[in-house]
Structure formats: structure tokens, C-alpha cells
Design a protein around this motif. Structure first.
Motif, PDB file in Angstrom:
ATOM      1  N   UNK A   1       0.834  -1.205   0.000  1.00  0.00           N
ATOM      2  CA  UNK A   1       0.000   0.000   0.000  1.00  0.00           C
ATOM      3  C   UNK A   1       0.868   1.255   0.000  1.00  0.00           C
ATOM      4  N   UNK A   2       1.948   1.219   0.779  1.00  0.00           N
ATOM      5  CA  UNK A   2       2.876   2.351   0.822  1.00  0.00           C
ATOM      6  C   UNK A   2       3.450   2.636  -0.561  1.00  0.00           C
ATOM      7  N   UNK A   3       3.873   1.605  -1.266  1.00  0.00           N
ATOM      8  CA  UNK A   3       4.470   1.781  -2.588  1.00  0.00           C
ATOM      9  C   UNK A   3       3.455   2.346  -3.582  1.00  0.00           C
ATOM     10  N   UNK A   4       2.206   1.871  -3.504  1.00  0.00           N
ATOM     11  CA  UNK A   4       1.161   2.380  -4.395  1.00  0.00           C
ATOM     12  C   UNK A   4       0.933   3.869  -4.167  1.00  0.00           C
ATOM     13  N   UNK A   5       0.827   4.253  -2.903  1.00  0.00           N
ATOM     14  CA  UNK A   5       0.608   5.669  -2.592  1.00  0.00           C
ATOM     15  C   UNK A   5       1.825   6.512  -2.977  1.00  0.00           C
ATOM     16  N   UNK A   6       3.004   6.006  -2.670  1.00  0.00           N
ATOM     17  CA  UNK A   6       4.235   6.757  -2.952  1.00  0.00           C
ATOM     18  C   UNK A   6       4.393   7.010  -4.450  1.00  0.00           C
TER      19      UNK A   6
ATOM     20  N   UNK B   1       2.095   7.147  -6.769  1.00  0.00           N
ATOM     21  CA  UNK B   1       1.108   8.097  -7.281  1.00  0.00           C
ATOM     22  C   UNK B   1       1.311   9.499  -6.721  1.00  0.00           C
ATOM     23  N   UNK B   2       1.921   9.608  -5.544  1.00  0.00           N
ATOM     24  CA  UNK B   2       2.245  10.936  -5.016  1.00  0.00           C
ATOM     25  C   UNK B   2       3.279  11.643  -5.896  1.00  0.00           C
ATOM     26  N   UNK B   3       4.172  10.853  -6.484  1.00  0.00           N
ATOM     27  CA  UNK B   3       5.189  11.439  -7.356  1.00  0.00           C
ATOM     28  C   UNK B   3       4.584  12.065  -8.610  1.00  0.00           C
TER      29      UNK B   3
ATOM     30  N   UNK C   1      -5.408  11.367  -4.732  1.00  0.00           N
ATOM     31  CA  UNK C   1      -5.089   9.938  -4.631  1.00  0.00           C
ATOM     32  C   UNK C   1      -6.353   9.080  -4.646  1.00  0.00           C
ATOM     33  N   UNK C   2      -7.452   9.648  -5.115  1.00  0.00           N
ATOM     34  CA  UNK C   2      -8.743   8.949  -5.107  1.00  0.00           C
ATOM     35  C   UNK C   2      -8.667   7.621  -5.858  1.00  0.00           C
TER      36      UNK C   2
END
Length: 298
Positions: free
Chosen positions: A175-180, A182-184, A213-214
Motif C-alpha cells: 500500500x505504501x508503494x502504491x501511494x508513494x 502516485x504521489x510522485x 489519490x482517489x
């Protein structure tokens, strides 16, 4: 001639699609149809004879107390893992996006459990939660906290909690990698404009990062729910669905019905039930994504 050429092109296109179509029919469509058919029979999975019982297996499934526990466990696992993993993953991604020292190493460290097989993870944690010589109870006794020692995997009240803890520990890094990632992709101009307008880090996160991040939120929700639906490895290795079905999942119950009690008809009924849940979730996901695409186009 144009019509003949068109038919030839269609036939050529069909030949290219044919291998994929054959694989789909053999490995996807046929097993689904076969499971639906078997759900209407009383069959042990071995003998040639099958007794047609109609909807009797579905009626038994509806009245089955173990199935009710299994469905309750699915709901608990789906909600808990979705909320906790997403929250922790978002928090870690927000922390690492600041490019702190050794952030690359820490990201690898948090993501490492996700690339380990669930069987290995379950085996390691079975040694940690073991009652007599488990590392957790040994540490508690060494700290003179004997009153906290538990039969972690042998007590219904703690077994499911241990299972949830291990699953969250394993998949939070994903989950962290997915959010990270997309934050980029969020434009930095938005943050610069917000800073000029006097918005602090918290307001930037609430009004910029979280809404943008929806798509990631929706993807992780669907993946976590589907993961809870097919949850098997950890439950089988750590508790085998016990004690007293406290950690029973759809997959472990199907395994028991198929290979322990030899009730293949009822096992197929559970598979059909799982398939219907997965279909409903897929339809919801597609509707959400299509709705999002239409809004963006407008």
C-alpha cells in the motif's frame, strides 16, 4: 472483391485471437460453468456417480453456522485490512515523499515482506506466536510480564487478531508503494500555489494530496477486499481455520469441504458464492472508474 477481402481480414484477425480465446474457455469459462453445475449435485469428488439435489446445497449453505462464521470473518478481515493497511501505507508514503536520509533503504525494508510468500511469513510467525517456546511469550516472561502471555493461536479471541496483524504487517508495504508512486505524479505547482496562499502541510495533505489519490484509494480497497475473499495461505499455515472456526475463511472452508469431508457439491456452492461476491465488486469498481473518467472528460 472488397467483401471477400473484408471476410479474409476478419478470418485472419480471428486466428490471432483464437489462442487467447481457447485459453479463456479452457482455464476460465469451463471451470466456472463446471463449478456451477457441480453445486447442484451431492458428490464426494471421487466416485463416478453424482446425485442431483437441486438447490439443497444452497439451502445447507444458508443454514450452515460455520459458513456464517466464515462470512463474518471475511467482513472483519476485509474492513480491518483495508482501513489499517491503507492508513499506514498513506502515512508511510507521506513520510518518505519528503526524501529523508536513507529513505530508499527504509522503503525497501517496509516493502520486503510483500515479496515474501505467505507460507514463509506464516511459518515464521507461527514460531513467534507458539504458546510454550514462542518468541513473543519468551520475551514477555523475560520482562516479567507473564500475565500478558497467551495461547495466541489456540484461543478464538486472539487467533483472528494475530492473523490480521500478520496480514497487515506483510501487505502494508505494498500500500505504501502504491501511494508513494502516485504521489510522485502530483504536480508540484499545486503545492507551491498552496504554500503561497498560506496553506500548511496538513491543509495541503487534506485538500491536495488526499483527493488526488482517489484512484489509488479505490484500487487498494478493491484489492484488499478481493484479497480477503481469497485469503488462504496465512490462515492455513497459522491456524488451519481454527480454533473453533475462529479464523475460517472461504478458501480454507472450501479446502475442508473438498479434501477432508469430501463434500464437493457444497464446496462448489461456496465457490459460486465467492464468484458472485467478486462479480459484484468488479461491477462496482468498473462503475466507479467509468464515472471518474466521464467527470474528467467533462
Amino acid at each position: 472483391m472488397a467483401s471477400a477481402r473484408k471476410r479474409k481480414d476478419c478470418f485472419t484477425s480471428f486466428l490471432f485471437v483464437l489462442p487467447l480465446l481457447a485459453l479463456f474457455l479452457v482455464f476460465f469459462a469451463y471451470p466456472i460453468i463446471y463449478n456451477i453445475v457441480i453445486s447442484f449435485y451431492d458428490w464426494n469428488g471421487i466416485s463416478v456417480e453424482k446425485v442431483f439435489v437441486g438447490f439443497a446445497n444452497y439451502k445447507k449453505l444458508w443454514a450452515d453456522s460455520v459458513m456464517q462464521k466464515t462470512f463474518r470473518n471475511f467482513v472483519i478481515i476485509a474492513i480491518t485490512t483495508t482501513v489499517v493497511q491503507s492508513a499506514l501505507g498513506l502515512m508511510l508514503a507521506s513520510f518518505f515523499i519528503r526524501k529523508i536520509k536513507f529513505s530508499g533503504f527504509y522503503k525497501i525494508l517496509f516493502y520486503l515482506p510483500a515479496i515474501c510468500t505467505s507460507t514463509i511469513v506464516g511459518t515464521v510467525f507461527s514460531k513467534i506466536f507458539e504458546t510454550n517456546r514462542g518468541y513473543l511469550n519468551v520475551i514477555l516472561r523475560a520482562l516479567h510480564l507473564d500475565f500478558l502471555c497467551q495461547q495466541w493461536l489456540a484461543t478464538p479471541k486472539t487467533a483472528l487478531a494475530c492473523l490480521l496483524f500478520v496480514n497487515i504487517w506483510q501487505w502494508t508495504g505494498y500500500s505504501m508503494l502504491m501511494y508513494y508512486t502516485n504521489m510522485l505524479n502530483i504536480p508540484q505547482d499545486l503545492y507551491e500555489s498552496a504554500t503561497i496562499d498560506g496553506a500548511g502541510s496538513f491543509k495541503q495533505f487534506i485538500y491536495i494530496t488526499f483527493p488526488l489519490l482517489r484512484g489509488t484509494h479505490i484500487t487498494l480497497i478493491i484489492l484488499d477486499i478481493l484479497g480477503a475473499l481469497k485469503f488462504f495461505d496465512l490462515s492455513y499455515v497459522l491456524t488451519d481455520g481454527g480454533p473453533a472456526h475462529a479464523t475460517e475463511t472461504f478458501s480454507t472452508y472450501i479446502y475442508t469441504k473438498s479434501f477432508s469431508t469430501f463434500q464437493q457439491g457444497q464446496a462448489s456452492t461456496i465457490v459460486v458464492f465467492m464468484f458472485l461476491i467478486a462479480m459484484v465488486l468488479t461491477v462496482i469498481q468498473l462503475k466507479i472508474y467509468y464515472k471518474k473518467d466521464r467527470k474528467e472528460m467533462n
